[in-house]
Design an enzyme around this catalytic site. Sequence first.
Site, mmCIF file in Angstrom:
data_model
loop_
_atom_site.group_PDB
_atom_site.id
_atom_site.type_symbol
_atom_site.label_atom_id
_atom_site.label_comp_id
_atom_site.label_asym_id
_atom_site.label_seq_id
_atom_site.Cartn_x
_atom_site.Cartn_y
_atom_site.Cartn_z
ATOM 1 N N ASP A 106 10.267 28.355 26.282
ATOM 2 C CA ASP A 106 11.146 26.287 25.632
ATOM 3 C C ASP A 106 11.434 26.226 24.460
ATOM 4 O O ASP A 106 12.157 26.368 23.959
ATOM 5 C CB ASP A 106 10.438 25.513 26.508
ATOM 6 C CG ASP A 106 11.573 24.504 25.881
ATOM 7 O OD1 ASP A 106 12.722 24.890 26.514
ATOM 8 O OD2 ASP A 106 10.723 23.210 26.626
ATOM 9 N N HIS A 119 9.848 16.266 24.864
ATOM 10 C CA HIS A 119 10.264 16.523 23.644
ATOM 11 C C HIS A 119 9.910 15.082 22.742
ATOM 12 O O HIS A 119 10.396 14.330 23.265
ATOM 13 C CB HIS A 119 11.155 16.674 24.027
ATOM 14 C CG HIS A 119 11.872 18.645 24.445
ATOM 15 N ND1 HIS A 119 11.984 19.092 23.562
ATOM 16 C CD2 HIS A 119 11.907 18.850 26.008
ATOM 17 C CE1 HIS A 119 11.979 20.551 24.361
ATOM 18 N NE2 HIS A 119 11.837 20.168 25.646
ATOM 19 N N CYS A 139 16.998 21.297 21.831
ATOM 20 C CA CYS A 139 17.185 21.445 22.957
ATOM 21 C C CYS A 139 19.128 21.107 23.035
ATOM 22 O O CYS A 139 19.479 20.543 21.945
ATOM 23 C CB CYS A 139 17.632 19.684 24.178
ATOM 24 S SG CYS A 139 18.372 19.526 25.466
ATOM 25 N N ASN A 176 9.426 20.297 21.615
ATOM 26 C CA ASN A 176 8.260 20.533 22.193
ATOM 27 C C ASN A 176 7.624 19.144 21.295
ATOM 28 O O ASN A 176 7.331 19.293 20.091
ATOM 29 C CB ASN A 176 7.618 21.347 22.984
ATOM 30 C CG ASN A 176 8.326 21.986 24.060
ATOM 31 O OD1 ASN A 176 8.639 21.907 25.200
ATOM 32 N ND2 ASN A 176 9.072 23.101 23.140
#
Length: 306
Positions: free
Chosen positions: A19, A213, A244, A253
């Site tokens: 991620d 996040h 994102c 994150n």
Amino acid sequence: MVLFMATRIIELVEVGPRDGLQNEKQLVSTAEKLELIQRAIDAGARRIEATSFVNPKRVPQMADAEALCASLPQIDGVTFIGLVMNQRGAERAIGTGRIGQLGAVAVATDTFAMANQGQSSDDSIAIAHDIIKRANGVGLTSQVTIAASFGCPFEGEVAEDRIIGMAKRLADAVPVEVALADTIGVANPAHVVRLVTKVREAIHPLPVRVHFHNTRGTGLANVWAAIEAGAVTVDAALGGLGGCPFAPGANGNVASEDVVYMLQRAGIGTGMNLAKMIKASLWLSEIMGRKLPGMVAQAPPFPKVA
Ligand code: ZN
């Protein structure tokens, strides 16, 4: 609730290699990813989201999934998660022989589900269900994450009942846990307490994992709120890497080292070595060629080390 916290252990899942890196334009080499994973393990991480098995044209950063897996270390007690969006991804992950846990994703709203993985929200639940079953059927474990649990970049507010219903349906497939993800960083601690509490009751005895996040600065507050409400596992990325695509300019994150610092200072164990995490975060910052959003790595140690 706070009184019980002194003896609690919270598990951290390091999601930086997947991620964290996924939306970085600068391609990070397989060797550097492996070093990131090794540094996370050395710092105490026992579950690591190593990569995703998605279309390399859509996510070039994850094009080396198989090559990375071939070089993953085999260490007792360390589990590598491979994120998959469909059966094809699941078979690729299983085929590596190195992924111990499949990560499935169900998306709370139709518009986001379509944009993210070309499925309706209900289809994403059905597909996640199949992925969990497939993993369990071949002797792997599985986890599932409900994306956009706290808000959708296209549809706005997401009804809590929708998330509770999804969590129940996903729990039926018996993943190791169900996660609530604040994919675009819009959650607030009061919302987190409400939703984690309700989902925890809905999927009991399965545990709740959370994924935040820090897009709007509420990340750590949300982690704390989730733990107070009974979440036992927290996703985090070293350095706070991980924007994102649907939240431009976003922080990533929650930073693994910031989460561990906060919990450690609050008397909550994580099994992580903060000094090693800070070193890893600073190393990652060099690899990425910029200062990362995580804060603890940029501050002097506290309390002072002799
Ligand atoms: Zn995320």
